[in-house]
Enzyme design. Structure first.
Site, mmCIF file in Angstrom:
data_model
loop_
_atom_site.group_PDB
_atom_site.id
_atom_site.type_symbol
_atom_site.label_atom_id
_atom_site.label_comp_id
_atom_site.label_asym_id
_atom_site.label_seq_id
_atom_site.Cartn_x
_atom_site.Cartn_y
_atom_site.Cartn_z
ATOM 1 N N ARG A 104 -25.670 26.528 3.137
ATOM 2 C CA ARG A 104 -24.969 26.501 4.431
ATOM 3 C C ARG A 104 -26.043 26.653 5.501
ATOM 4 O O ARG A 104 -26.743 27.658 5.546
ATOM 5 C CB ARG A 104 -23.950 27.641 4.527
ATOM 6 C CG ARG A 104 -23.405 27.820 5.938
ATOM 7 C CD ARG A 104 -22.208 28.727 6.014
ATOM 8 N NE ARG A 104 -21.032 28.065 5.471
ATOM 9 C CZ ARG A 104 -19.779 28.482 5.669
ATOM 10 N NH1 ARG A 104 -19.545 29.558 6.404
ATOM 11 N NH2 ARG A 104 -18.751 27.824 5.152
ATOM 12 N N HIS A 131 -18.493 19.479 6.410
ATOM 13 C CA HIS A 131 -18.061 20.577 5.531
ATOM 14 C C HIS A 131 -17.294 19.950 4.350
ATOM 15 O O HIS A 131 -16.079 20.099 4.232
ATOM 16 C CB HIS A 131 -17.174 21.539 6.332
ATOM 17 C CG HIS A 131 -16.984 22.877 5.697
ATOM 18 N ND1 HIS A 131 -17.548 23.223 4.486
ATOM 19 C CD2 HIS A 131 -16.276 23.970 6.098
ATOM 20 C CE1 HIS A 131 -17.199 24.464 4.190
ATOM 21 N NE2 HIS A 131 -16.430 24.942 5.139
ATOM 22 N N GLN A 134 -14.800 21.878 1.967
ATOM 23 C CA GLN A 134 -13.535 22.249 2.607
ATOM 24 C C GLN A 134 -12.512 21.118 2.466
ATOM 25 O O GLN A 134 -11.358 21.344 2.112
ATOM 26 C CB GLN A 134 -13.782 22.538 4.099
ATOM 27 C CG GLN A 134 -12.539 23.008 4.819
ATOM 28 C CD GLN A 134 -12.051 24.340 4.301
ATOM 29 O OE1 GLN A 134 -12.818 25.278 4.242
ATOM 30 N NE2 GLN A 134 -10.784 24.434 3.918
ATOM 31 N N ASP A 220 -9.004 23.564 13.791
ATOM 32 C CA ASP A 220 -10.097 24.494 13.475
ATOM 33 C C ASP A 220 -10.450 25.219 14.775
ATOM 34 O O ASP A 220 -9.971 24.849 15.859
ATOM 35 C CB ASP A 220 -11.288 23.680 12.929
ATOM 36 C CG ASP A 220 -12.435 24.541 12.409
ATOM 37 O OD1 ASP A 220 -12.252 25.766 12.248
ATOM 38 O OD2 ASP A 220 -13.527 23.984 12.174
ATOM 39 N N CYS A 260 -9.012 25.566 8.021
ATOM 40 C CA CYS A 260 -10.047 25.964 7.055
ATOM 41 C C CYS A 260 -10.292 27.470 7.055
ATOM 42 O O CYS A 260 -10.791 28.009 6.081
ATOM 43 C CB CYS A 260 -11.333 25.200 7.318
ATOM 44 S SG CYS A 260 -12.088 25.557 8.904
ATOM 45 N N ARG A 288 -10.400 26.343 -2.665
ATOM 46 C CA ARG A 288 -11.864 26.222 -2.584
ATOM 47 C C ARG A 288 -12.472 26.609 -3.932
ATOM 48 O O ARG A 288 -13.390 25.971 -4.429
ATOM 49 C CB ARG A 288 -12.433 27.137 -1.481
ATOM 50 C CG ARG A 288 -12.078 26.745 -0.050
ATOM 51 C CD ARG A 288 -12.825 25.501 0.410
ATOM 52 N NE ARG A 288 -14.260 25.626 0.314
ATOM 53 C CZ ARG A 288 -15.050 26.228 1.215
ATOM 54 N NH1 ARG A 288 -14.542 26.723 2.311
ATOM 55 N NH2 ARG A 288 -16.373 26.285 1.046
HETATM 56 N N1 NVA Z 1 -16.081 24.512 12.281
HETATM 57 C C1 NVA Z 1 -16.281 25.868 11.816
HETATM 58 C C2 NVA Z 1 -15.885 25.972 10.385
HETATM 59 C C3 NVA Z 1 -16.038 27.333 9.787
HETATM 60 C C4 NVA Z 1 -15.654 27.390 8.336
HETATM 61 C C5 NVA Z 1 -17.737 26.253 12.010
HETATM 62 O O1 NVA Z 1 -18.611 25.431 11.762
HETATM 63 O O2 NVA Z 1 -17.981 27.389 12.449
HETATM 64 N N1 CP Z 2 -13.612 27.859 5.559
HETATM 65 C C1 CP Z 2 -14.811 28.396 5.310
HETATM 66 O O1 CP Z 2 -15.777 27.729 4.968
HETATM 67 O O2 CP Z 2 -14.843 29.760 5.451
HETATM 68 P P1 CP Z 2 -16.125 30.699 5.456
HETATM 69 O O3 CP Z 2 -16.868 30.431 6.744
HETATM 70 O O4 CP Z 2 -15.565 32.087 5.401
HETATM 71 O O5 CP Z 2 -16.985 30.378 4.280
#
Ligand code: NVA
Ligand code: CP
Length: 306
Positions: A104, A131, A134, A220, A260, A288
């Site tokens: 990540r 992502h 997801q 989101d 998500c 997930r």
């Molecule tokens: N769009 C959000 C998703 C978090 C799981 C982010 O990137 O923070």
């Molecule tokens: N939806 C998701 O990826 O959650 P986290 O940021 O908690 O991993």
């Protein structure tokens, strides 16, 4: 076997995705009936986090243990990754000591460079652009409730972020439609979504119009990780892009709601929707775990038929 990565949703073909969905059902069934399934015994997953996470860390770590393997967590704060070691060097070293890596991070380019220098499969656990894990879970959840997503309509309300970009890629691979409504100035960047045409998506100025005819309404956070400096401005710009009961009523009668997570009730979604009867967010989060177990099985062992 050539190394297979999952860096973007369209790294997998329709056929491969359908195989993973079938395997997810079987693997989930084993888990739900407390049956041991250890195909990845003695395999090690390394998870690298440059941004916060609850679900992604938990689902990958628990998933690897449940498949008989081990998972190691690294973050930028207390490893050399945050101290300027080139990503290419880190990839060489990490991939000599592990069997599969999940990352990540910020720019997609970082994970692409890691993968180019990796001896083992690399999975995108979220970047600024995508992502994919997801959307794998979201589509699996949709299939569980409604059957094939082919030809169906998903309404995306809010920011054209990493999750939105991934929905758009998925629509091309799995042949469904996405209605997108973003505030002015936050529209989909075709290049960022890695799209070459409008074949599977349509943009709507009014989010109520985007919701019409949708089988699934999803949204989101207004401010994704890494964009916190824009938070106040975004709260003003996105105020009319909240998914509420009226918007769910504009969608098809039994439309699902997904998010998500983490969610902000009163911002991108009203509490009545996320906590309401059309919401499947908890199953979505749980899935997930199951889809990523099927993904790791596929990337490491190829097509397992049981
Ligand atoms: N769009 C959000 C998703 C978090 C799981 C982010 O990137 O923070
Ligand atoms: N939806 C998701 O990826 O959650 P986290 O940021 O908690 O991993």
């Amino acid at each position: 076997m050539a190394i297979k990565h999952f860096l973007q949703f369209n790294d997998l073909t329709t056929d491969e995705l359908n195989h993973i969905f079938v395997r997810t059902t079987w693997i989930k069934g084993q888990f739900k009936s407390y049956k041991q399934y250890w195909p990845l015994q003695d395999r090690t997953l390394v998870m690298i986090f440059e941004k916060a996470s609850t679900r992604t860390r938990l689902s990958f770590e628990a998933g690897m243990h449940q498949l008989g393997g081990a998972a190691i967590y690294l973050n930028t704060r207390d490893s050399q990754l945050g101290r300027g070691e080139p990503v290419e060097d880190a990839a060489q070293v990490i991939s000599r000591m592990s069997d599969i890596v999940m990352i990540r991070t910020f720019e997609q380019e970082i994970i692409e460079r890691f993968a180019q220098n990796s001896r083992v499969p690399v999975i995108n656990g979220l970047t600024n652009e995508y992502h994919p894990c997801q959307i794998l879970a979201d589509i699996y959840t949709f299939i569980e409730h409604k059957g094939s997503i082919k030809g169906k309509t998903v309404a995306w309300i809010g920011d054209s972020n990493n999750v939105c970009n991934t929905w758009l890629q998925a629509a091309e691979v799995l042949d469904f439609n996405v209605h997108v409504s973003t505030p002015p100035g936050y529209e989909v960047e075709m290049e960022r979504a890695n799209l070459y045409g409008h074949d599977h998506f349509e943009e709507f100025a009014d989010p109520m119009d985007a919701a019409k005819g949708a089988d699934l309404v999803t949204t989101d956070v207004w401010t994704s990780m890494g964009f916190e400096a824009e938070n106040e401005e975004r709260k003003r710009d996105f105020a009319d892009w909240q998914v509420d009961d009226d918007m769910m009523r504009a969608a098809n009668k039994d439309a699902l709601f997904m998010h998500c997570l983490p969610a902000h009730r009163g911002e991108e979604v009203a509490a009545e929707v996320i906590d309401g009867k059309q919401s499947v967010v908890w199953e979505e989060a749980e899935n997930r775990l199951h889809v990523q177990k099927a993904l790791m099985e596929y990337l490491l062992l190829g097509r397992v038929e049981k």
